[in-house]
Design a protein around this motif. Structure first.
Motif, PDB file in Angstrom:
ATOM      1  N   GLN A 188    -105.791  48.284   5.693  1.00 15.51           N
ATOM      2  CA  GLN A 188    -105.137  48.734   4.474  1.00 15.51           C
ATOM      3  C   GLN A 188    -104.557  47.576   3.676  1.00 15.51           C
ATOM      4  N   LEU A 189    -104.321  46.428   4.290  1.00 13.67           N
ATOM      5  CA  LEU A 189    -103.828  45.274   3.543  1.00 13.67           C
ATOM      6  C   LEU A 189    -104.911  44.679   2.671  1.00 13.67           C
ATOM      7  N   SER A 190    -106.146  44.925   3.010  1.00 11.16           N
ATOM      8  CA  SER A 190    -107.250  44.361   2.258  1.00 11.16           C
ATOM      9  C   SER A 190    -107.301  44.991   0.865  1.00 11.16           C
ATOM     10  N   LYS A 191    -107.371  44.145  -0.153  1.00 13.56           N
ATOM     11  CA  LYS A 191    -107.347  44.635  -1.529  1.00 13.56           C
ATOM     12  C   LYS A 191    -108.711  45.098  -2.011  1.00 13.56           C
ATOM     13  N   GLU A 192    -109.755  44.679  -1.321  1.00 11.91           N
ATOM     14  CA  GLU A 192    -111.089  45.084  -1.733  1.00 11.91           C
ATOM     15  C   GLU A 192    -112.014  45.067  -0.528  1.00 11.91           C
ATOM     16  N   THR A 193    -113.155  45.686  -0.686  1.00 17.03           N
ATOM     17  CA  THR A 193    -114.155  45.610   0.357  1.00 17.03           C
ATOM     18  C   THR A 193    -115.063  44.426   0.051  1.00 17.03           C
ATOM     19  N   GLY A 194    -115.972  44.183   0.913  1.00 18.39           N
ATOM     20  CA  GLY A 194    -116.880  43.055   0.789  1.00 18.39           C
ATOM     21  C   GLY A 194    -117.390  42.741   2.177  1.00 18.39           C
ATOM     22  N   LYS A 195    -117.548  41.481   2.475  1.00 17.36           N
ATOM     23  CA  LYS A 195    -118.051  41.072   3.780  1.00 17.36           C
ATOM     24  C   LYS A 195    -116.939  41.139   4.822  1.00 17.36           C
ATOM     25  N   ALA A 196    -117.334  41.592   6.014  1.00 21.54           N
ATOM     26  CA  ALA A 196    -116.416  41.637   7.151  1.00 21.54           C
ATOM     27  C   ALA A 196    -117.196  41.252   8.399  1.00 21.54           C
ATOM     28  N   ILE A 197    -116.504  40.663   9.370  1.00 22.39           N
ATOM     29  CA  ILE A 197    -117.165  40.289  10.621  1.00 22.39           C
ATOM     30  C   ILE A 197    -116.251  40.584  11.798  1.00 22.39           C
ATOM     31  N   ASP A 198    -116.860  41.078  12.864  1.00 27.22           N
ATOM     32  CA  ASP A 198    -116.167  41.348  14.120  1.00 27.22           C
ATOM     33  C   ASP A 198    -116.595  40.280  15.119  1.00 27.22           C
ATOM     34  N   ILE A 199    -115.676  39.382  15.443  1.00 27.81           N
ATOM     35  CA  ILE A 199    -115.929  38.292  16.383  1.00 27.81           C
ATOM     36  C   ILE A 199    -115.751  38.830  17.804  1.00 27.81           C
ATOM     37  N   GLY A 200    -116.775  38.650  18.637  1.00 29.54           N
ATOM     38  CA  GLY A 200    -116.740  39.229  19.980  1.00 29.54           C
ATOM     39  C   GLY A 200    -116.941  40.725  19.895  1.00 29.54           C
ATOM     40  N   CYS A 201    -117.914  41.130  19.100  1.00 28.30           N
ATOM     41  CA  CYS A 201    -118.087  42.547  18.755  1.00 28.30           C
ATOM     42  C   CYS A 201    -118.391  43.431  19.964  1.00 28.30           C
ATOM     43  N   SER A 210    -120.284  45.818  22.675  1.00 27.69           N
ATOM     44  CA  SER A 210    -121.299  46.862  22.527  1.00 27.69           C
ATOM     45  C   SER A 210    -120.778  48.166  21.949  1.00 27.69           C
ATOM     46  N   SER A 211    -119.461  48.365  21.950  1.00 30.60           N
ATOM     47  CA  SER A 211    -118.926  49.691  21.599  1.00 30.60           C
ATOM     48  C   SER A 211    -119.059  50.027  20.125  1.00 30.60           C
ATOM     49  N   GLY A 212    -118.956  49.026  19.260  1.00 35.74           N
ATOM     50  CA  GLY A 212    -119.063  49.270  17.824  1.00 35.74           C
ATOM     51  C   GLY A 212    -117.828  49.891  17.206  1.00 35.74           C
ATOM     52  N   ARG A 213    -116.734  49.985  17.940  1.00 36.44           N
ATOM     53  CA  ARG A 213    -115.546  50.673  17.407  1.00 36.44           C
ATOM     54  C   ARG A 213    -114.971  49.987  16.173  1.00 36.44           C
ATOM     55  N   ILE A 214    -114.952  48.668  16.159  1.00 30.40           N
ATOM     56  CA  ILE A 214    -114.414  47.970  14.992  1.00 30.40           C
ATOM     57  C   ILE A 214    -115.446  47.950  13.868  1.00 30.40           C
ATOM     58  N   ILE A 215    -116.716  47.790  14.217  1.00 31.64           N
ATOM     59  CA  ILE A 215    -117.783  47.860  13.208  1.00 31.64           C
ATOM     60  C   ILE A 215    -117.742  49.240  12.536  1.00 31.64           C
ATOM     61  N   ASP A 216    -117.536  50.299  13.323  1.00 34.68           N
ATOM     62  CA  ASP A 216    -117.419  51.647  12.755  1.00 34.68           C
ATOM     63  C   ASP A 216    -116.327  51.698  11.691  1.00 34.68           C
ATOM     64  N   LEU A 217    -115.169  51.123  11.990  1.00 33.97           N
ATOM     65  CA  LEU A 217    -114.056  51.111  11.030  1.00 33.97           C
ATOM     66  C   LEU A 217    -114.396  50.308   9.779  1.00 33.97           C
ATOM     67  N   MET A 218    -115.044  49.171   9.979  1.00 34.35           N
ATOM     68  CA  MET A 218    -115.434  48.349   8.832  1.00 34.35           C
ATOM     69  C   MET A 218    -116.364  49.128   7.898  1.00 34.35           C
ATOM     70  N   LEU A 219    -117.363  49.766   8.468  1.00 32.01           N
ATOM     71  CA  LEU A 219    -118.314  50.537   7.668  1.00 32.01           C
ATOM     72  C   LEU A 219    -117.632  51.728   6.997  1.00 32.01           C
ATOM     73  N   GLU A 220    -116.761  52.400   7.743  1.00 28.25           N
ATOM     74  CA  GLU A 220    -116.035  53.559   7.204  1.00 28.25           C
ATOM     75  C   GLU A 220    -115.209  53.183   5.974  1.00 28.25           C
ATOM     76  N   HIS A 221    -114.702  51.942   5.959  1.00 31.78           N
ATOM     77  CA  HIS A 221    -113.876  51.480   4.847  1.00 31.78           C
ATOM     78  C   HIS A 221    -114.683  50.743   3.780  1.00 31.78           C
ATOM     79  N   GLY A 222    -116.013  50.811   3.878  1.00 31.68           N
ATOM     80  CA  GLY A 222    -116.859  50.286   2.818  1.00 31.68           C
ATOM     81  C   GLY A 222    -117.217  48.815   2.908  1.00 31.68           C
ATOM     82  N   PHE A 223    -116.945  48.188   4.037  1.00 31.54           N
ATOM     83  CA  PHE A 223    -117.281  46.776   4.193  1.00 31.54           C
ATOM     84  C   PHE A 223    -118.751  46.594   4.549  1.00 31.54           C
ATOM     85  N   GLU A 224    -119.293  45.455   4.166  1.00 31.45           N
ATOM     86  CA  GLU A 224    -120.609  45.019   4.607  1.00 31.45           C
ATOM     87  C   GLU A 224    -120.372  44.282   5.931  1.00 31.45           C
TER      88      GLU A 224
END
Length: 166
Positions: free
Chosen positions: A2-15, A17-31
């Motif tokens: 929620q602190l992020s002012k805009e969407t755009g590129k995002a990366i999960d370091i040490g992602c 296999s679960s995809g839980r953080i990637i799921d959140l990134m996609l849900e919030h409109g990030f690439e």
């Protein structure tokens, strides 16, 4: 995020296999992108998210010309050897876009140190720069600490949210 002012590129370091953080990134409109050292973890991650770009790399050696609006390194960089901790954290802060957010975990300790403890039948290495060094490093990298919390007391698990200055 929620602190992020805009969407755009995002990366999960040490992602992993679960995809839980990637799921959140996609849900919030990030690439979203993911990075992991484990080929096996990436195989599972790609099955779950075939549309996402995944990087097979050691974060100590990885580099990117991208600037990210959001970087997550949840329970990953604190497994980086202590001698590489500062370099890795600086690299991640440098990869942030202006106003970008980084969330990462570390040990809730005052002094630099490393060690290991048993986890699921094997020794698990961990290292931490220490809270004062982390805060100084963030400031040196042009980031402002927005939140710092020992979220698993009495365990020494620290999470940090920082934002790149505009």
């Amino acid at each position: 995020m929620q602190l992020s002012k805009e969407t755009g590129k995002a990366i999960d370091i040490g992602c992993g296999s679960s995809g839980r953080i990637i799921d959140l990134m996609l849900e919030h409109g990030f690439e979203a992108e993911g990075l992991d050292f484990s080929i096996e973890m990436l195989k599972h991650a790609k099955k779950r998210h075939p549309e996402v770009v995944f990087h097979h790399a050691d974060i100590c050696e990885w580099s990117s010309s991208n600037k990210y609006e959001f970087i997550s390194a949840w329970d990953s960089i604190w497994h980086v050897p202590l001698k590489h901790q500062e370099t890795v954290l600086r690299k991640l802060c440098d990869a942030l876009a202006k106003d970008g957010i980084i969330i990462f975990t570390s040990g809730a300790v005052d002094e630099p140190g490393d060690g290991s403890n048993p986890f699921l039948g094997q020794e698990l290495y961990h290292a931490a720069l220490g809270i004062p060094a982390i805060l100084n490093l963030l400031s040196d990298c042009g980031c402002i600490c927005r939140h710092l919390e020992n979220d698993d007391w009495p365990n020494l698990h620290l999470y940090v949210i920082a934002q790149k200055s505009a």
